[in-house]
Motif scaffolding. Structure first.
Motif, PDB file in Angstrom:
ATOM      1  N   MET A  45       0.842  -1.196   0.000  1.00 40.23           N
ATOM      2  CA  MET A  45       0.000   0.000   0.000  1.00 40.23           C
ATOM      3  C   MET A  45       0.877   1.245   0.000  1.00 40.23           C
ATOM      4  O   MET A  45       1.882   1.299   0.687  1.00 40.23           O
ATOM      5  N   ASP A  46       0.494   2.242  -0.773  1.00 37.47           N
ATOM      6  CA  ASP A  46       1.206   3.517  -0.802  1.00 37.47           C
ATOM      7  C   ASP A  46       1.265   4.079   0.618  1.00 37.47           C
ATOM      8  O   ASP A  46       0.257   4.158   1.321  1.00 37.47           O
ATOM      9  N   GLU A  47       2.476   4.467   1.057  1.00 38.09           N
ATOM     10  CA  GLU A  47       2.660   4.929   2.431  1.00 38.09           C
ATOM     11  C   GLU A  47       1.756   6.109   2.755  1.00 38.09           C
ATOM     12  O   GLU A  47       1.287   6.262   3.879  1.00 38.09           O
ATOM     13  N   GLY A  48       1.477   6.954   1.765  1.00 38.73           N
ATOM     14  CA  GLY A  48       0.638   8.118   2.021  1.00 38.73           C
ATOM     15  C   GLY A  48      -0.798   7.767   2.317  1.00 38.73           C
ATOM     16  O   GLY A  48      -1.544   8.583   2.850  1.00 38.73           O
ATOM     17  N   ARG A  49      -1.192   6.542   2.011  1.00 36.90           N
ATOM     18  CA  ARG A  49      -2.578   6.128   2.220  1.00 36.90           C
ATOM     19  C   ARG A  49      -2.746   5.297   3.484  1.00 36.90           C
ATOM     20  O   ARG A  49      -3.846   4.894   3.817  1.00 36.90           O
ATOM     21  N   ARG A  50      -1.679   5.017   4.177  1.00 32.75           N
ATOM     22  CA  ARG A  50      -1.788   4.206   5.388  1.00 32.75           C
ATOM     23  C   ARG A  50      -2.332   5.033   6.538  1.00 32.75           C
ATOM     24  O   ARG A  50      -1.981   6.188   6.704  1.00 32.75           O
ATOM     25  N   THR A  51      -3.168   4.397   7.345  1.00 32.38           N
ATOM     26  CA  THR A  51      -3.619   5.049   8.578  1.00 32.38           C
ATOM     27  C   THR A  51      -2.685   4.664   9.717  1.00 32.38           C
ATOM     28  O   THR A  51      -1.895   3.724   9.609  1.00 32.38           O
ATOM     29  N   VAL A  52      -2.813   5.386  10.819  1.00 34.49           N
ATOM     30  CA  VAL A  52      -2.057   5.037  12.019  1.00 34.49           C
ATOM     31  C   VAL A  52      -2.424   3.603  12.444  1.00 34.49           C
ATOM     32  O   VAL A  52      -1.560   2.833  12.886  1.00 34.49           O
ATOM     33  N   MET A  53      -3.688   3.238  12.262  1.00 34.64           N
ATOM     34  CA  MET A  53      -4.115   1.895  12.635  1.00 34.64           C
ATOM     35  C   MET A  53      -3.372   0.834  11.824  1.00 34.64           C
ATOM     36  O   MET A  53      -3.049  -0.234  12.335  1.00 34.64           O
ATOM     37  N   PHE A  54      -3.090   1.131  10.549  1.00 37.89           N
ATOM     38  CA  PHE A  54      -2.344   0.192   9.708  1.00 37.89           C
ATOM     39  C   PHE A  54      -0.970  -0.080  10.319  1.00 37.89           C
ATOM     40  O   PHE A  54      -0.543  -1.240  10.434  1.00 37.89           O
ATOM     41  N   LEU A  55      -0.284   1.001  10.713  1.00 37.26           N
ATOM     42  CA  LEU A  55       1.057   0.829  11.269  1.00 37.26           C
ATOM     43  C   LEU A  55       1.020   0.040  12.571  1.00 37.26           C
ATOM     44  O   LEU A  55       1.828  -0.877  12.784  1.00 37.26           O
ATOM     45  N   LEU A  56       0.068   0.385  13.438  1.00 35.64           N
ATOM     46  CA  LEU A  56       0.005  -0.299  14.730  1.00 35.64           C
ATOM     47  C   LEU A  56      -0.384  -1.762  14.569  1.00 35.64           C
ATOM     48  O   LEU A  56       0.136  -2.643  15.260  1.00 35.64           O
ATOM     49  N   ALA A  57      -1.315  -2.049  13.649  1.00 27.30           N
ATOM     50  CA  ALA A  57      -1.734  -3.430  13.428  1.00 27.30           C
ATOM     51  C   ALA A  57      -0.591  -4.246  12.835  1.00 27.30           C
ATOM     52  O   ALA A  57      -0.364  -5.406  13.216  1.00 27.30           O
TER      53      ALA A  57
ATOM     54  N   ARG B 171       2.616  -3.623  13.178  1.00 27.35           N
ATOM     55  CA  ARG B 171       3.641  -3.765  14.210  1.00 27.35           C
ATOM     56  C   ARG B 171       3.294  -4.903  15.177  1.00 27.35           C
ATOM     57  O   ARG B 171       4.172  -5.612  15.662  1.00 27.35           O
ATOM     58  N   ARG B 172       1.988  -5.082  15.439  1.00 23.43           N
ATOM     59  CA  ARG B 172       1.555  -6.116  16.388  1.00 23.43           C
ATOM     60  C   ARG B 172       1.263  -7.460  15.724  1.00 23.43           C
ATOM     61  O   ARG B 172       0.870  -8.412  16.388  1.00 23.43           O
ATOM     62  N   GLY B 173       1.414  -7.520  14.392  1.00 23.80           N
ATOM     63  CA  GLY B 173       1.205  -8.777  13.689  1.00 23.80           C
ATOM     64  C   GLY B 173      -0.252  -9.163  13.510  1.00 23.80           C
ATOM     65  O   GLY B 173      -0.580 -10.343  13.347  1.00 23.80           O
ATOM     66  N   ILE B 174      -1.135  -8.175  13.500  1.00 21.55           N
ATOM     67  CA  ILE B 174      -2.562  -8.471  13.301  1.00 21.55           C
ATOM     68  C   ILE B 174      -3.093  -7.717  12.084  1.00 21.55           C
ATOM     69  O   ILE B 174      -4.249  -7.310  12.044  1.00 21.55           O
ATOM     70  N   ARG B 175      -2.230  -7.571  11.094  1.00 17.12           N
ATOM     71  CA  ARG B 175      -2.650  -6.881   9.873  1.00 17.12           C
ATOM     72  C   ARG B 175      -3.722  -7.670   9.124  1.00 17.12           C
ATOM     73  O   ARG B 175      -4.670  -7.100   8.567  1.00 17.12           O
ATOM     74  N   SER B 176      -3.647  -8.990   9.103  1.00 22.59           N
ATOM     75  CA  SER B 176      -4.659  -9.793   8.393  1.00 22.59           C
ATOM     76  C   SER B 176      -5.982  -9.703   9.132  1.00 22.59           C
ATOM     77  O   SER B 176      -6.030  -9.447  10.344  1.00 22.59           O
ATOM     78  N   TYR B 177      -7.072  -9.922   8.419  1.00 27.23           N
ATOM     79  CA  TYR B 177      -8.376  -9.816   9.061  1.00 27.23           C
ATOM     80  C   TYR B 177      -8.549 -10.858  10.147  1.00 27.23           C
ATOM     81  O   TYR B 177      -9.134 -10.581  11.194  1.00 27.23           O
ATOM     82  N   GLN B 178      -8.038 -12.066   9.919  1.00 33.55           N
ATOM     83  CA  GLN B 178      -8.181 -13.111  10.923  1.00 33.55           C
ATOM     84  C   GLN B 178      -7.481 -12.720  12.222  1.00 33.55           C
ATOM     85  O   GLN B 178      -8.007 -12.867  13.318  1.00 33.55           O
TER      86      GLN B 178
END
Length: 451
Positions: free
Chosen positions: A1-13, A15-22
């Motif tokens: 994903m283009d870095e400019g389109r990432r939300t803070v939630m994207f980075l935190l998720a 970082r915590r390894g919960i980026r996937s929906y599952q």
């Protein structure tokens, strides 16, 4: 994903390894459980499609519901408003980058496996967001059945069932990524909204009726479905002259006639509505022209909504005759009104009693009574109203009740002042009207037929 389109939630998720929906939904469920044990109310996790939106800056137009936000804020230890900000607005969250040229990162097998697992998870989520076709078939069948039993069902019952079907269509829209299934579901939502517009009107609630009709039109526009847009515009035209705006009703009816894919039934309905609007304007020539147009629709063209589904979406010869009788009454044409009302009732009696729609039979009988009152035939009017007075309270829709109001006004003419039969009939109408759903809802009472 283009870095400019990432939300803070994207980075935190991430970082915590919960980026996937599952991973996210599992963690959400864990945190939600903690909050419930503390006495807080929470919502189920957002759908996969909504989760993807939460990760892209600018995709979410409204803040998540408070019960959802409560869980997200506990998960990420940050206000939900900050979680939806662009990651570039919070550089302190980005990894520290060295100003010196760095060597390319060294990959090992664990990195590759993690990326592969993420890809497999995402692909699985996409595949899972495809509904079983039988689910859509059942929704379609339920809407067809509801439309066909509309005229023989109490308005409150129809409202409950149509609301359930609309909610079902809206929920299912969030669970599929298939464009074809989206089209079917938007069509279902349009039908349910249209039925809710009709039943809201029958319950005497004009404002929500107009809102539901507009929703149906918008759903139809989303999928480019001409017949459902035409039906919705016809409803809005009908409500416009009921609300004292016959000029607007003519415009809306003519707009509806321009949509593509309309069959004869759809056009017959729209010309009948246009005729009623001209009747309110006392434009005899245009009203009679529209009546002729309605009766001359015989090209053999059909459309799915008005012909194959039918029911409340249909407009058969009996309903056409009933509507034409009302138009004649607006023009003070007693002979024409009695002829059309009698034709409507004759056609209805050819059907089994349990299949005769009250929403057509009731108004036609009242129109017949009103036509006779125009000729000072009180006894004949009472005879025509006998079956109407047997309609149970919960079935007394606005279309029938406002016609009765008009009949009651006819009985105030000077020639009836000293007639005991006229006074008795007026009292019977008042007693009957007091128990209708529209009166109990304290709805406004614009006249369907002007005195």
């Amino acid at each position: 994903m283009d870095e400019g389109r990432r939300t803070v939630m994207f980075l935190l998720a991430t970082r915590r390894g919960i980026r996937s929906y599952q991973g996210f939904s599992d963690e959400y469920a864990r945190i939600a459980g903690q909050l419930r044990s503390e006495g807080y109310e929470v919502s189920p996790p957002p759908a996969a499609r909504q989760w993807e939106r939460l990760l892209k800056f600018g995709e979410v137009k409204t803040t998540p519901h408070a019960l959802t936000a409560r869980v997200l804020e506990r998960m990420f230890q940050m206000p939900v408003g900050d979680l939806l900000r662009s990651a570039s607005d919070m550089p302190e969250l980005e990894p520290v980058r060295s100003t010196r040229a760095s060597s390319p990162p060294v990959l090992d097998e664990s990195d590759l496996l993690m990326t592969a697992r993420d890809a497999a998870s995402h692909a699985g989520e996409a595949a899972s967001l495809l509904l079983d076709e039988m689910t859509l078939d059942q929704l379609h069948d339920d809407l067809v059945q509801l439309s066909r039993r509309y005229g023989c069902s109490a308005p409150g019952e129809v409202y409950r069932d149509a609301t359930s079907l609309l909610n079902q269509a809206q929920v299912l829209l969030e669970r599929t990524r298939s464009p074809e299934q989206h089209t079917r579901l938007y069509y279902a939502a349009a039908q349910a909204s249209a039925l809710l517009a009709a039943v809201s009107f029958d319950l005497g609630a004009l404002t929500p009726a107009v809102s539901f009709a507009r929703s149906a039109a918008q759903y139809g526009k989303t999928i480019g479905n001409g017949p459902v847009q035409a039906y919705a515009y016809g409803m809005m035209a009908f409500m416009a002259f009921w609300d004292g705006r016959p000029g607007e009703a003519v415009r809306l009816a003519k707009t509806a006639q321009q949509f593509g894919g309309l069959g004869d039934t759809a056009r017959r309905r729209l010309y009948a509505i246009e005729a009623r609007a001209h009747g309110h304007l006392r434009n005899t020539d245009q009203a009679e022209r529209a009546i002729r147009e309605a009766l001359e629709q015989s090209s053999g063209r059909r459309d799915e909504l008005h012909d194959d589904i039918g029911g409340e979406f249909g407009f058969d010869a009996a309903r056409t005759a009933m509507s034409n009788a009302t138009t004649c009454l607006l023009l003070r044409d007693a002979e024409g009104a009695e002829e059309y009302a009698t034709r409507a009732l004759t056609l209805l009696r050819m059907q089994p009693a349990e299949q005769q729609p009250i929403v057509v039979a009731g108004p036609a009988a009242v129109d017949l009574a009103r036509a006779r009152l125009l000729r000072n035939e009180v006894e004949g009017a009472h005879e025509a109203l006998t079956p109407v007075f047997q309609v149970p309270p919960n079935w007394r829709g606005s279309g029938m009740m406002e016609r009765l109001t008009a009949a009651r006004i006819e009985l105030t003419r000077p020639e009836f002042h000293s007639a005991p039969a006229a006074l008795a009939l007026a009292e019977q109408i008042e007693d009957f009207s007091a128990l209708s759903p529209a009166r109990r809802l304290s709805a406004a009472n614009p006249l369907a037929i002007e005195a």
